[in-house]
Write a protein that holds these residues in place. Structure first.
Motif, PDB file in Angstrom:
ATOM      1  N   GLN A   1       0.842  -1.195   0.000  1.00 24.78           N
ATOM      2  CA  GLN A   1       0.000   0.000   0.000  1.00 24.78           C
ATOM      3  C   GLN A   1       0.879   1.247   0.000  1.00 24.78           C
ATOM      4  O   GLN A   1       1.996   1.225   0.524  1.00 24.78           O
ATOM      5  CB  GLN A   1      -0.878   0.034   1.262  1.00 24.78           C
ATOM      6  CG  GLN A   1      -1.929  -1.048   1.335  1.00 24.78           C
ATOM      7  CD  GLN A   1      -3.139  -0.758   0.454  1.00 24.78           C
ATOM      8  OE1 GLN A   1      -3.257   0.333  -0.116  1.00 24.78           O
ATOM      9  NE2 GLN A   1      -4.022  -1.728   0.325  1.00 24.78           N
ATOM     10  N   VAL A   2       0.341   2.318  -0.564  1.00 21.38           N
ATOM     11  CA  VAL A   2       1.031   3.606  -0.484  1.00 21.38           C
ATOM     12  C   VAL A   2       0.635   4.273   0.829  1.00 21.38           C
ATOM     13  O   VAL A   2      -0.543   4.535   1.073  1.00 21.38           O
ATOM     14  CB  VAL A   2       0.642   4.512  -1.676  1.00 21.38           C
ATOM     15  CG1 VAL A   2       1.279   5.891  -1.513  1.00 21.38           C
ATOM     16  CG2 VAL A   2       1.063   3.868  -2.986  1.00 21.38           C
ATOM     17  N   VAL A   3       1.621   4.483   1.673  1.00 23.19           N
ATOM     18  CA  VAL A   3       1.385   5.099   2.988  1.00 23.19           C
ATOM     19  C   VAL A   3       1.402   6.613   2.832  1.00 23.19           C
ATOM     20  O   VAL A   3       2.302   7.165   2.194  1.00 23.19           O
ATOM     21  CB  VAL A   3       2.482   4.651   3.978  1.00 23.19           C
ATOM     22  CG1 VAL A   3       2.344   5.375   5.306  1.00 23.19           C
ATOM     23  CG2 VAL A   3       2.451   3.139   4.173  1.00 23.19           C
ATOM     24  N   THR A   4       0.405   7.267   3.416  1.00 22.91           N
ATOM     25  CA  THR A   4       0.381   8.735   3.341  1.00 22.91           C
ATOM     26  C   THR A   4       0.852   9.360   4.651  1.00 22.91           C
ATOM     27  O   THR A   4       1.462  10.422   4.656  1.00 22.91           O
ATOM     28  CB  THR A   4      -1.035   9.238   3.025  1.00 22.91           C
ATOM     29  OG1 THR A   4      -1.947   8.697   3.996  1.00 22.91           O
ATOM     30  CG2 THR A   4      -1.464   8.804   1.632  1.00 22.91           C
ATOM     31  N   LYS A   5       0.574   8.709   5.786  1.00 23.29           N
ATOM     32  CA  LYS A   5       1.029   9.201   7.081  1.00 23.29           C
ATOM     33  C   LYS A   5       0.859   8.091   8.116  1.00 23.29           C
ATOM     34  O   LYS A   5       0.161   7.099   7.864  1.00 23.29           O
ATOM     35  CB  LYS A   5       0.270  10.458   7.509  1.00 23.29           C
ATOM     36  CG  LYS A   5      -1.228  10.333   7.434  1.00 23.29           C
ATOM     37  CD  LYS A   5      -1.897  11.696   7.548  1.00 23.29           C
ATOM     38  CE  LYS A   5      -3.397  11.548   7.342  1.00 23.29           C
ATOM     39  NZ  LYS A   5      -4.120  12.816   7.392  1.00 23.29           N
ATOM     40  N   ILE A   6       1.490   8.265   9.252  1.00 21.02           N
ATOM     41  CA  ILE A   6       1.358   7.291  10.345  1.00 21.02           C
ATOM     42  C   ILE A   6       1.128   8.042  11.649  1.00 21.02           C
ATOM     43  O   ILE A   6       1.858   8.988  11.962  1.00 21.02           O
ATOM     44  CB  ILE A   6       2.616   6.410  10.501  1.00 21.02           C
ATOM     45  CG1 ILE A   6       2.860   5.579   9.242  1.00 21.02           C
ATOM     46  CG2 ILE A   6       2.479   5.492  11.713  1.00 21.02           C
ATOM     47  CD1 ILE A   6       4.075   4.668   9.332  1.00 21.02           C
ATOM     48  N   GLU A   7       0.119   7.588  12.389  1.00 22.19           N
ATOM     49  CA  GLU A   7      -0.108   8.139  13.726  1.00 22.19           C
ATOM     50  C   GLU A   7       0.481   7.168  14.749  1.00 22.19           C
ATOM     51  O   GLU A   7       0.200   5.965  14.700  1.00 22.19           O
ATOM     52  CB  GLU A   7      -1.600   8.314  13.989  1.00 22.19           C
ATOM     53  CG  GLU A   7      -1.867   8.917  15.363  1.00 22.19           C
ATOM     54  CD  GLU A   7      -3.351   9.002  15.683  1.00 22.19           C
ATOM     55  OE1 GLU A   7      -4.165   8.452  14.908  1.00 22.19           O
ATOM     56  OE2 GLU A   7      -3.682   9.602  16.714  1.00 22.19           O
ATOM     57  N   TYR A   8       1.290   7.698  15.659  1.00 20.46           N
ATOM     58  CA  TYR A   8       1.866   6.878  16.732  1.00 20.46           C
ATOM     59  C   TYR A   8       1.139   7.185  18.038  1.00 20.46           C
ATOM     60  O   TYR A   8       1.022   8.344  18.439  1.00 20.46           O
ATOM     61  CB  TYR A   8       3.361   7.176  16.897  1.00 20.46           C
ATOM     62  CG  TYR A   8       4.200   6.581  15.795  1.00 20.46           C
ATOM     63  CD1 TYR A   8       4.752   5.316  15.917  1.00 20.46           C
ATOM     64  CD2 TYR A   8       4.433   7.286  14.618  1.00 20.46           C
ATOM     65  CE1 TYR A   8       5.517   4.767  14.901  1.00 20.46           C
ATOM     66  CE2 TYR A   8       5.199   6.737  13.590  1.00 20.46           C
ATOM     67  CZ  TYR A   8       5.733   5.479  13.745  1.00 20.46           C
ATOM     68  OH  TYR A   8       6.489   4.939  12.737  1.00 20.46           O
ATOM     69  N   GLN A   9       0.668   6.108  18.669  1.00 19.92           N
ATOM     70  CA  GLN A   9      -0.009   6.234  19.967  1.00 19.92           C
ATOM     71  C   GLN A   9       0.811   5.457  20.994  1.00 19.92           C
ATOM     72  O   GLN A   9       1.385   4.412  20.669  1.00 19.92           O
ATOM     73  CB  GLN A   9      -1.402   5.624  19.857  1.00 19.92           C
ATOM     74  CG  GLN A   9      -2.259   5.772  21.104  1.00 19.92           C
ATOM     75  CD  GLN A   9      -3.571   4.989  20.947  1.00 19.92           C
ATOM     76  OE1 GLN A   9      -3.696   3.847  21.367  1.00 19.92           O
ATOM     77  NE2 GLN A   9      -4.565   5.613  20.334  1.00 19.92           N
ATOM     78  N   ALA A  10       0.853   5.945  22.237  1.00 22.15           N
ATOM     79  CA  ALA A  10       1.652   5.258  23.266  1.00 22.15           C
ATOM     80  C   ALA A  10       0.885   5.166  24.573  1.00 22.15           C
ATOM     81  O   ALA A  10       0.001   5.979  24.858  1.00 22.15           O
ATOM     82  CB  ALA A  10       2.949   6.021  23.518  1.00 22.15           C
TER      83      ALA A  10
END
Lengths: 81, 143
Positions: free
Chosen positions: B48-57
């Motif tokens: 897949q073409v990734v547009t952004k990633i959200e990181y949660q912790a």
């Protein structure tokens, strides 16, 4: 006793909440907690099977007791980095 | 008791990771090797073409675990060690994680850096929510 368990990532989306409340026996272990979550929240059951439990910011073992007043979190497979 | 600053540092941040100042902090006159690994958001994953990633912790535990990783690297021979993980929404190409160490010689350093990244990927409760050009976002299962 009734405990609160923090949820993250896919678990949070499934439960549509950042925490759940779970009914437990006073002498419950981490293994008991996982069973109780699956029983009381069947929607989470598949993900619970893949998850670890943290007690007061530390990963726990299944035989560990759950001290009253501790902070509990259900940790699905992590993917940082 | 020494008043020297701790030789390791761990941080969770919500803005761009400053690689240059991290590298400066790692510098030590006794160290001939400064090794810094940066993990960046990649534009392709799972076909897949990734547009952004959200990181949660789980922030309190993630910080404790990151501290444990860098402390362990110092215990194993690093003179200094630093780990920074970014949270929130990141664009392709941005740095999500930095792990750096300094030590007298490079060989041990490469091994320690790899071990440290493995620990971060297995033991630190952080999750990525990948957003794609052509599909719905997905929480990524790691270790």
């Amino acid at each position: 006793m009734k405990v609160e368990v923090l949820l993250f990532a896919s678990l949070r989306d499934l439960a549509q909440s950042d925490r759940i409340s779970v009914e437990l026996a006073e002498d419950a272990t981490v293994a008991d907690l996982l069973i109780s979550i699956s029983t009381q929240y069947p929607l989470l059951e598949d993900r619970v099977a893949l998850s670890r439990v943290a007690v007061n910011d530390r990963f726990s073992r299944s035989e560990d007791p759950i001290p009253s007043g501790s902070e509990l979190a259900l940790i699905p497979p992590v993917s940082g980095g | 008791m020494s008043n020297a600053p701790a030789p390791f540092r761990a941080q969770l941040v919500r803005s761009a990771i400053d690689v240059s100042s991290s590298t400066s902090w790692l510098g030590d006159p006794g160290c001939g090797a400064v090794l810094v690994f940066c993990g960046n958001v990649r534009e392709k994953n799972r076909d897949q073409v990734v547009t952004k990633i959200e990181y949660q912790a789980y922030e309190s535990m993630a910080l404790a675990q990151l501290n444990q990783v860098v402390r362990s690297l110092v215990d194993q021979g690093a003179q200094r060690a630093m780990a920074i993980h970014r949270l929130g929404m990141l664009e392709v190409g941005e740095t999500s994680v930095l792990l750096g160490i300094s030590l007298p010689h490079r060989k041990v350093g490469f091994r320690l850096l790899e071990e440290g990244m493995e620990q971060i990927k297995k033991m630190v409760p952080i999750w990525k929510h990948e957003h794609y050009r052509d599909a719905n976002p997905v929480w990524i299962d790691g270790s």
